[in-house]
Scaffold this active site. Structure first.
Site, mmCIF file in Angstrom:
data_model
loop_
_atom_site.group_PDB
_atom_site.id
_atom_site.type_symbol
_atom_site.label_atom_id
_atom_site.label_comp_id
_atom_site.label_asym_id
_atom_site.label_seq_id
_atom_site.Cartn_x
_atom_site.Cartn_y
_atom_site.Cartn_z
ATOM 1 N N TYR A 5 0.854 -1.186 0.000
ATOM 2 C CA TYR A 5 0.000 0.000 0.000
ATOM 3 C C TYR A 5 0.890 1.236 0.000
ATOM 4 O O TYR A 5 2.095 1.151 0.242
ATOM 5 C CB TYR A 5 -0.965 0.001 1.192
ATOM 6 C CG TYR A 5 -0.358 0.373 2.521
ATOM 7 C CD1 TYR A 5 -0.406 1.690 2.983
ATOM 8 C CD2 TYR A 5 0.269 -0.568 3.318
ATOM 9 C CE1 TYR A 5 0.159 2.035 4.203
ATOM 10 C CE2 TYR A 5 0.826 -0.234 4.533
ATOM 11 C CZ TYR A 5 0.771 1.079 4.974
ATOM 12 O OH TYR A 5 1.331 1.425 6.182
ATOM 13 N N CYS A 6 0.292 2.383 -0.294
ATOM 14 C CA CYS A 6 1.028 3.644 -0.307
ATOM 15 C C CYS A 6 0.121 4.741 0.249
ATOM 16 O O CYS A 6 -0.593 4.514 1.221
ATOM 17 C CB CYS A 6 1.514 3.964 -1.714
ATOM 18 S SG CYS A 6 0.182 4.117 -2.942
ATOM 19 N N ARG A 7 0.100 5.892 -0.368
ATOM 20 C CA ARG A 7 -0.773 6.971 0.075
ATOM 21 C C ARG A 7 -2.139 6.880 -0.592
ATOM 22 O O ARG A 7 -3.158 6.959 0.059
ATOM 23 C CB ARG A 7 -0.129 8.333 -0.227
ATOM 24 C CG ARG A 7 -0.985 9.514 0.180
ATOM 25 C CD ARG A 7 -0.345 10.849 -0.224
ATOM 26 N NE ARG A 7 -1.320 11.913 -0.090
ATOM 27 C CZ ARG A 7 -2.194 12.269 -1.017
ATOM 28 N NH1 ARG A 7 -2.227 11.636 -2.183
ATOM 29 N NH2 ARG A 7 -3.049 13.252 -0.814
ATOM 30 N N TRP A 54 -3.284 4.520 2.285
ATOM 31 C CA TRP A 54 -3.267 5.297 3.520
ATOM 32 C C TRP A 54 -4.425 6.292 3.601
ATOM 33 O O TRP A 54 -4.985 6.516 4.673
ATOM 34 C CB TRP A 54 -1.929 6.015 3.689
ATOM 35 C CG TRP A 54 -1.884 6.795 4.956
ATOM 36 C CD1 TRP A 54 -1.874 8.158 5.082
ATOM 37 C CD2 TRP A 54 -1.885 6.280 6.289
ATOM 38 N NE1 TRP A 54 -1.860 8.514 6.410
ATOM 39 C CE2 TRP A 54 -1.866 7.364 7.176
ATOM 40 C CE3 TRP A 54 -1.910 4.993 6.829
ATOM 41 C CZ2 TRP A 54 -1.863 7.224 8.556
ATOM 42 C CZ3 TRP A 54 -1.906 4.844 8.206
ATOM 43 C CH2 TRP A 54 -1.883 5.947 9.051
#
Length: 142
Positions: free
Chosen positions: A103-105, A132
């Site tokens: 996952y990331c932003r 996120w």
């Protein structure tokens, strides 16, 4: 002219179809699946949750039980020896058969990361596309 437009349209549709088939090797994870992963017992290593944001973003907040490995370093990191990887990143290097969820932003970098991992030979990749932004919003109501 119409036939030329039709040919271009077919080409674009074909490219779109074939580029999306790569994603079929990647499971899409939603908030509930990732929430359950974050609540696993400490010793449960059945799935590795990797935050592919930059370290400064990770320090500002991250999903419980996740590790940080920036997307720009994934390819070189996965080529390190197991010992060097663990020493550098603070967790065991996943093997090709491990379940790895990224996952990331917002979901863009995690999509890139899942593509890289797939090309490197990892078989069980998950992408938390809500990432996120979704997590930090929904976790407030849990």
């Amino acid at each position: 002219m119409f036939s030329k437009t039709l040919s271009v349209s077919r080409l674009l549709m074909t490219r779109s179809f074939y580029s999306s088939t790569v994603v079929k090797n990647v499971s899409i994870f939603d908030f509930e699946k990732v929430y359950n992963l974050s609540k696993r017992p400490t010793g449960d290593k059945s799935t590795v949750l990797i935050d592919v944001r930059e370290p400064d973003e990770f320090k500002q907040g991250a999903i419980e039980t996740s590790y940080n490995l920036p997307v720009g370093k994934i390819e070189e990191a996965m080529k390190l020896s197991d010992e060097e990887f663990s020493k550098t990143y603070g967790f065991s290097k996943p093997v090709f058969e491990d379940n790895v969820v990224v996952y990331c932003r917002s979901g863009r970098r995690s999509t890139t990361a899942s593509d890289i991992l797939t090309k490197l030979g990892y078989k069980n990749i998950g992408n938390y596309t809500g990432s996120w932004l979704e997590w930090s919003d929904k976790i407030k109501s849990k």
